[in-house]
Design an enzyme around this catalytic site. Structure first.
Site, PDB file in Angstrom:
ATOM      1  N   GLN A  15       0.854  -1.208   0.000  1.00 33.67           N
ATOM      2  CA  GLN A  15       0.000   0.000   0.000  1.00 33.67           C
ATOM      3  C   GLN A  15       0.877   1.241   0.000  1.00 33.67           C
ATOM      4  O   GLN A  15       0.377   2.352  -0.086  1.00 33.67           O
ATOM      5  CB  GLN A  15      -0.872   0.012   1.251  1.00 33.67           C
ATOM      6  CG  GLN A  15      -1.842  -1.158   1.343  1.00 33.67           C
ATOM      7  CD  GLN A  15      -2.417  -1.290   2.755  1.00 33.67           C
ATOM      8  OE1 GLN A  15      -3.427  -0.691   3.087  1.00 33.67           O
ATOM      9  NE2 GLN A  15      -1.752  -2.061   3.594  1.00 33.67           N
ATOM     10  N   ASN A  16       2.182   1.046   0.139  1.00 31.30           N
ATOM     11  CA  ASN A  16       3.091   2.194   0.240  1.00 31.30           C
ATOM     12  C   ASN A  16       3.422   2.729  -1.147  1.00 31.30           C
ATOM     13  O   ASN A  16       3.451   1.977  -2.126  1.00 31.30           O
ATOM     14  CB  ASN A  16       4.374   1.792   0.979  1.00 31.30           C
ATOM     15  CG  ASN A  16       4.055   1.300   2.383  1.00 31.30           C
ATOM     16  OD1 ASN A  16       2.983   1.597   2.907  1.00 31.30           O
ATOM     17  ND2 ASN A  16       4.962   0.546   2.977  1.00 31.30           N
ATOM     18  N   HIS A  22      -1.674   1.161  -4.198  1.00 25.68           N
ATOM     19  CA  HIS A  22      -2.065   2.574  -4.021  1.00 25.68           C
ATOM     20  C   HIS A  22      -1.197   3.505  -4.867  1.00 25.68           C
ATOM     21  O   HIS A  22      -1.130   4.700  -4.604  1.00 25.68           O
ATOM     22  CB  HIS A  22      -1.994   2.978  -2.537  1.00 25.68           C
ATOM     23  CG  HIS A  22      -3.108   2.400  -1.703  1.00 25.68           C
ATOM     24  ND1 HIS A  22      -3.127   2.436  -0.329  1.00 25.68           N
ATOM     25  CD2 HIS A  22      -4.269   1.774  -2.060  1.00 25.68           C
ATOM     26  CE1 HIS A  22      -4.238   1.863   0.131  1.00 25.68           C
ATOM     27  NE2 HIS A  22      -4.934   1.442  -0.899  1.00 25.68           N
ATOM     28  N   GLY A  41       2.943  -4.281   9.100  1.00 25.13           N
ATOM     29  CA  GLY A  41       2.810  -2.841   9.345  1.00 25.13           C
ATOM     30  C   GLY A  41       1.612  -2.176   8.700  1.00 25.13           C
ATOM     31  O   GLY A  41       1.739  -1.092   8.143  1.00 25.13           O
ATOM     32  N   SER A  64      -2.638  -1.220   9.519  1.00 22.53           N
ATOM     33  CA  SER A  64      -3.718  -1.248  10.510  1.00 22.53           C
ATOM     34  C   SER A  64      -4.939  -2.005   9.983  1.00 22.53           C
ATOM     35  O   SER A  64      -5.847  -2.310  10.743  1.00 22.53           O
ATOM     36  CB  SER A  64      -4.124   0.185  10.866  1.00 22.53           C
ATOM     37  OG  SER A  64      -4.582   0.846   9.696  1.00 22.53           O
TER      38      SER A  64
END
Ligand code: OAD
Length: 270
Positions: free
Chosen positions: A105-106, A123, A215, A217
């Site tokens: 997602q980074n 993303h 890492g 949530s």
């Protein structure tokens, strides 16, 4: 660290044929890039309703352009300076032991910097410029160019330069076009996921036998559904995070847990 979970994870890694590493902001925290939802997280400082959508950003820019420059600076500057950390390097080293796909997602490109070759950026990527109409990548912007852009933004956010000089400086490093179509390849709230990365990510998650979530949530969908999707398809799911939960939680920082896990499974990985 719970010894039973550790030994389950080590054994799972030794027999895995296809590993998916699913990473979120915590993966890059030890590279100096803030997470979003921790106490000092990004969304604490920049309310998502003003900054986390393209329309919100445009609206905020009309009323308070310096705050948008400050926001962009805070996104760009840590990524421009960042280096891969031991967690990224451990993930890259895993490729030598099993087929490994990173679904991240980074948007910081640090998995690739560390040497991972199969990375799906669901993303998007700050390092790519896209045409917002066609979604095609028109150019890549490297970290040194972003460092120059950050300098220009810093002056404008601190009101030491005018919008005209900011734009003149940006044009030296970023392919701004007159129609405003060129923008960073970032998925903000309300946007569709980056393609073809997202479609491929869903496919590999169904095929993997080990899924390591690192890492994140798990608050942002649809990416957050991937761990359950992997479990339903029969994969073992390990979670690495100081606040890890789930079937096989390994609590701790990615930069410490991942190298140790891979060392314990395969011997020294570097
Ligand atoms: P969050 O900020 O929501 O979660 C970060 C996670 O990282 C938390 O679970 C922390 O406990 C964990 N963490 C912190 N430091 C860590 C470390 N050193 N090692 C391992 N874990 C650590 O970030 P994401 O889950 O990535 O999306 O957020 C998902 C999406 O929300 C982002 O991609 C972004 C954001 O809004 C969009 O902008 C669309």
């Amino acid at each position: 660290m719970n010894a039973a979970n550790w030994s389950t994870a080590v054994s799972g890694l030794r027999i895995a044929k296809h590993v998916v590493v699913f990473s979120g902001a915590g993966m890059s925290a030890e590279s100096g890039i803030p997470t979003f939802r921790d106490a000092d997280g990004f969304w604490q400082r920049f309310p998502p309703e003003k900054f986390a959508t393209w329309s919100g950003l445009w609206k905020t820019a009309l009323t308070d352009p310096h705050s948008v420059a400050d926001f962009v600076l805070n996104v760009v500057d840590p990524i421009a300076r960042a280096e891969a950390n031991p967690g990224h390097r451990a993930v890259a080293a895993l490729e030598r032991r099993a087929k490994t796909t990173v679904v991240t997602q980074n948007v910081d490109g640090l998995h690739q910097t560390a040497g991972s070759t199969d990375v799906l950026e669901v993303h998007g990527s700050l390092l790519e410029v896209i045409d917002s109409v066609t979604a095609h990548v028109v150019q890549r912007i490297d970290r040194s160019q972003w460092t120059q852009i950050a300098e220009a933004l810093r002056k404008y956010a601190g009101k030491q330069s005018s919008l005209v000089s900011l734009l003149a400086e940006l044009r030296k490093h970023y392919p701004l076009d007159w129609l405003g179509r060129h923008r960073p390849n970032l998925v903000l709230f309300g946007d569709a996921m980056a393609e073809p990365a997202w479609t491929k990510a869903c496919e590999v998650v169904d095929q993997c036998d080990l899924f390591i979530s690192v890492g994140t949530s798990g608050e942002v969908y649809p990416a957050a559904m991937l761990p359950d999707q992997a479990a339903e398809a029969g994969a073992m799911v390990i979670t690495v995070d100081p606040q890890a939960s789930g079937d096989c939680p390994l609590r701790g920082n990615a930069g410490i847990v991942l190298p140790k896990l891979i060392d314990d499974a395969f011997g020294e990985h570097r």
